[in-house]
Write a protein that holds these residues in place. Structure first.
Motif, mmCIF file in Angstrom:
data_model
loop_
_atom_site.group_PDB
_atom_site.id
_atom_site.type_symbol
_atom_site.label_atom_id
_atom_site.label_comp_id
_atom_site.label_asym_id
_atom_site.label_seq_id
_atom_site.Cartn_x
_atom_site.Cartn_y
_atom_site.Cartn_z
ATOM 1 N N ASN A 67 0.849 -1.197 0.000
ATOM 2 C CA ASN A 67 0.000 0.000 0.000
ATOM 3 C C ASN A 67 0.884 1.245 0.000
ATOM 4 O OD1 ASN A 67 -1.808 -2.035 0.428
ATOM 5 N ND2 ASN A 67 -2.763 -1.112 2.238
ATOM 6 N N LEU A 68 0.414 2.233 -0.725
ATOM 7 C CA LEU A 68 1.178 3.462 -0.894
ATOM 8 C C LEU A 68 1.300 4.266 0.395
ATOM 9 C CD1 LEU A 68 2.330 5.471 -3.031
ATOM 10 C CD2 LEU A 68 -0.012 6.235 -3.407
ATOM 11 N N ASP A 69 0.216 4.328 1.154
ATOM 12 C CA ASP A 69 0.216 5.228 2.305
ATOM 13 C C ASP A 69 -0.853 4.816 3.314
ATOM 14 O OD1 ASP A 69 -1.921 5.967 0.706
ATOM 15 O OD2 ASP A 69 -1.299 8.036 0.435
ATOM 16 N N ILE A 139 1.110 13.123 -4.456
ATOM 17 C CA ILE A 139 1.072 11.685 -4.765
ATOM 18 C C ILE A 139 1.332 10.942 -3.456
ATOM 19 C CG2 ILE A 139 1.540 11.657 -7.243
ATOM 20 C CD1 ILE A 139 4.511 11.444 -6.677
ATOM 21 N N GLY A 140 0.553 9.880 -3.206
ATOM 22 C CA GLY A 140 0.557 9.300 -1.868
ATOM 23 C C GLY A 140 0.128 10.416 -0.922
ATOM 24 N N PHE A 141 0.862 10.575 0.167
ATOM 25 C CA PHE A 141 0.647 11.754 1.021
ATOM 26 C C PHE A 141 1.856 12.683 0.930
ATOM 27 C CE2 PHE A 141 -2.691 9.656 3.923
ATOM 28 C CZ PHE A 141 -3.716 10.412 3.377
ATOM 29 N N ASN A 142 2.522 12.680 -0.200
ATOM 30 C CA ASN A 142 3.639 13.613 -0.404
ATOM 31 C C ASN A 142 3.037 14.932 -0.885
ATOM 32 O OD1 ASN A 142 6.210 11.861 -0.133
ATOM 33 N ND2 ASN A 142 4.847 10.660 -1.445
ATOM 34 N N ARG A 160 -6.084 21.157 2.347
ATOM 35 C CA ARG A 160 -6.934 20.810 1.208
ATOM 36 C C ARG A 160 -7.122 19.289 1.105
ATOM 37 N NH1 ARG A 160 -9.257 22.480 -3.916
ATOM 38 N NH2 ARG A 160 -10.607 20.677 -4.138
ATOM 39 N N THR A 161 -6.055 18.568 1.379
ATOM 40 C CA THR A 161 -6.122 17.099 1.330
ATOM 41 C C THR A 161 -7.086 16.585 2.401
ATOM 42 O OG1 THR A 161 -3.862 17.025 0.514
ATOM 43 C CG2 THR A 161 -4.706 15.005 1.514
ATOM 44 N N ARG A 162 -7.034 17.206 3.580
ATOM 45 C CA ARG A 162 -7.946 16.791 4.661
ATOM 46 C C ARG A 162 -9.395 17.088 4.282
ATOM 47 N NH1 ARG A 162 -7.528 19.066 9.699
ATOM 48 N NH2 ARG A 162 -8.431 17.171 10.554
ATOM 49 N N SER A 204 -11.839 18.190 -11.815
ATOM 50 C CA SER A 204 -11.139 18.720 -10.638
ATOM 51 C C SER A 204 -9.643 18.372 -10.658
ATOM 52 C CB SER A 204 -11.783 18.201 -9.350
ATOM 53 O OG SER A 204 -11.567 16.815 -9.243
ATOM 54 N N LYS A 205 -9.269 17.384 -11.479
ATOM 55 C CA LYS A 205 -7.865 16.964 -11.525
ATOM 56 C C LYS A 205 -7.113 17.555 -12.722
ATOM 57 C CE LYS A 205 -8.253 14.415 -7.869
ATOM 58 N NZ LYS A 205 -8.268 12.961 -7.810
ATOM 59 N N ALA A 206 -7.825 18.312 -13.573
ATOM 60 C CA ALA A 206 -7.212 18.768 -14.834
ATOM 61 C C ALA A 206 -5.987 19.650 -14.604
ATOM 62 C CB ALA A 206 -8.246 19.502 -15.684
HETATM 63 C C1 GLP Z 1 -5.423 10.711 -0.938
HETATM 64 C C2 GLP Z 1 -4.435 9.565 -1.122
HETATM 65 C C3 GLP Z 1 -3.807 9.634 -2.496
HETATM 66 C C4 GLP Z 1 -4.878 9.766 -3.561
HETATM 67 C C5 GLP Z 1 -5.622 11.064 -3.354
HETATM 68 C C6 GLP Z 1 -6.688 11.344 -4.406
HETATM 69 O O1 GLP Z 1 -4.770 11.851 -0.540
HETATM 70 N N1 GLP Z 1 -3.406 9.587 -0.127
HETATM 71 O O2 GLP Z 1 -3.035 8.464 -2.698
HETATM 72 O O3 GLP Z 1 -4.304 9.758 -4.846
HETATM 73 O O4 GLP Z 1 -6.223 11.011 -2.075
HETATM 74 O O5 GLP Z 1 -7.863 10.655 -4.097
HETATM 75 P P1 GLP Z 1 -9.084 10.508 -5.066
HETATM 76 O O6 GLP Z 1 -8.737 9.449 -6.030
HETATM 77 O O7 GLP Z 1 -10.219 10.116 -4.167
HETATM 78 O O8 GLP Z 1 -9.316 11.827 -5.710
#
Ligand code: GLP
Length: 247
Positions: A67-69, A139-142, A160-162, A204-206
């Protein structure tokens, strides 16, 4: 860098193409060491892989998964834990032996957990790492600012990630329950994988996809580190590809 770009009509086609990629690699190497992401993006890919396994087309018995993270502070069976996500969406439906499924522990001594996990990845490294991308290019939680040579370690999540982590399928009861920290493979760890598969879907990812693939290589955009890798496949749907100059 070698980047193969595949732009698909929609999410479903992205998921099928991602599963094709993994299936091809698995047929070439039954002992695949496979890095796995979580999030909404790869759900369809896992469904495809599980269906193909159920039809007898794939055999994961010699595969190792990594698993990545992981969120920091959650038990592996917490509804939002990434260990549980990978278990529920993939591992419990296929034949990866339990001793061959690896994840970084989000409890205890972070430095020790990180060392243990790097040791498991070991000098053999990963054959493939599959990645999603955050809207801020993580990428991951980097998160932005992470060093490109970072190894697996304890990190702070961007606000923003939270925020993005809290949604109806997230497994968190409230926004405040989203942990402030995580443990993640570092960008250095990720770049050592033999091949990288990056997935993204939706408008949203563009911007993140454009910055990752066509912007300057900078620690402010963690995914731009992928431009330094020699074997990257990017599978994105039209909405996520919308801002790319080179389509
Ligand atoms: C989290 C994960 C990432 C993932 C990202 C995007 O932060 N740690 O690995 O890529 O969310 O998630 P989603 O695919 O739900 O947009």
């Amino acid at each position: 860098m070698f980047v193969q770009r595949i732009i698909t009509k929609d999410y479903d086609e992205m998921s099928r193409r991602a599963a094709d990629f993994v299936a091809d690699k698995l047929r070439q190497n039954p002992e695949l060491r496979l890095g796995l992401p979580t999030g909404n993006t790869p759900r369809g890919m896992y469904e495809q892989l599980v269906e193909r396994y159920a039809r007898g087309e794939l055999d994961f018995s010699r595969v190792h998964t990594f698993n990545l993270d992981e969120y920091w502070g959650l038990e592996p069976d917490h509804p939002a834990a990434f260990a549980r996500y990978i278990q529920n969406h993939f591992l419990r439906h296929v034949n990866v032996p339990s001793g061959q499924a690896h994840w970084p522990s989000g409890k205890g001594d972070a430095a020790e957990n990180a060392r243990t996990y790097e040791a498991r990845i070991g000098s053999e490294g990963l054959d493939i790492i599959i990645l999603g991308i955050g809207v801020n290019g993580h990428i991951g939680f980097n998160e932005p600012g992470a060093a490109f040579d970072a190894r697996t370690g304890f990190v702070q999540l961007a606000e923003r990630t939270r925020q993005d982590a809290f949604h109806p399928r997230s497994g968190f009861a409230t926004r405040e329950d989203v942990p402030i920290h995580g443990i993640t493979m570092g960008i250095g760890t990720i770049l050592e994988a033999k091949s990288i598969l990056l997935l993204a879907s939706g408008a949203s990812k563009a911007k993140a996809i454009q910055r990752a693939l066509e912007g300057p290589v900078t620690e402010e955009v963690p995914a731009s580190a992928l431009q330094r890798h020699g074997d990257v496949t990017v599978i994105v749907d039209e909405a996520a590809a919308a801002r790319l100059a080179d389509k």
